[in-house]
Design a protein around this motif. Sequence first.
Motif: not given
Length: 243
Positions: A82-83, A65, A79-80, A189, A154-157
């Motif tokens: 979590k994605q 990111f 936080q990173s 994703t 968790t709807q990860p990217k």
Amino acid sequence: MITFDQVSKFYNHNGSAVTALDNVEFKIQEHEIFGVIGESGSGKSTLLRMINTLEKPSQGVIKVFDADLMQLNEKQKRQSRKQIGMIFQQFNLLYNQTVNENIGLPLRLNNAYDQKRIQEVLEFVRLSDKGKYYPSQLSGGEKQRVGIARALITQPKILLCDEPTSALDGQNAYDILELLRRINQTFGTTMVIVSHELNMIKQLCDRTAILENGKVLDILAIQRSQQSTQFGSYYERVRESLG
């Protein structure tokens, strides 16, 4: 989206230096399904763990990111993560908890438990009637679907997949491959697929890095119409099959 810039990783084993990754460079685009293929000991798992900051490079820069992972503090690293979702070869389920409880674990850890969300994810992976089952009551393919649902909750990217089909038989492996493809197409994703299985990489990925002894030998765009060969070196087989 994900950049490795001259990344190396060295370990000390019994007083000797071991190189796990050697000057690795590549860039993964947003929404891409990117493969990393190599034999056991090639450095695949080390590379994967670096993306979610479970391993630190000895030298070089890794960006996720657009953020340099080595410049993040611990809060920023959490936080990173979590994605980023993770799918494991051996499922990594808690056998004393139900399917619902396994999938909901990341939500509980973040004080955000949502049964409605769990049911939606179960329906997406086509296990809507298995929420109250325990892992011991499921087939291997169903266990991996639970693992995927847990990663998706968790709807990860980004989704990191460590040998996601190697513990499964033919039909179950194919079903998981199709589920991963559907996740990419539905949610956009970005995926990193680590595998030693040529067929999976060939059918699923847009590009793949060939890793050998910690080095990236090549990065190939997938040509799915070609057939693999059984002859030549491992690198030659991969290149002829995928290139």
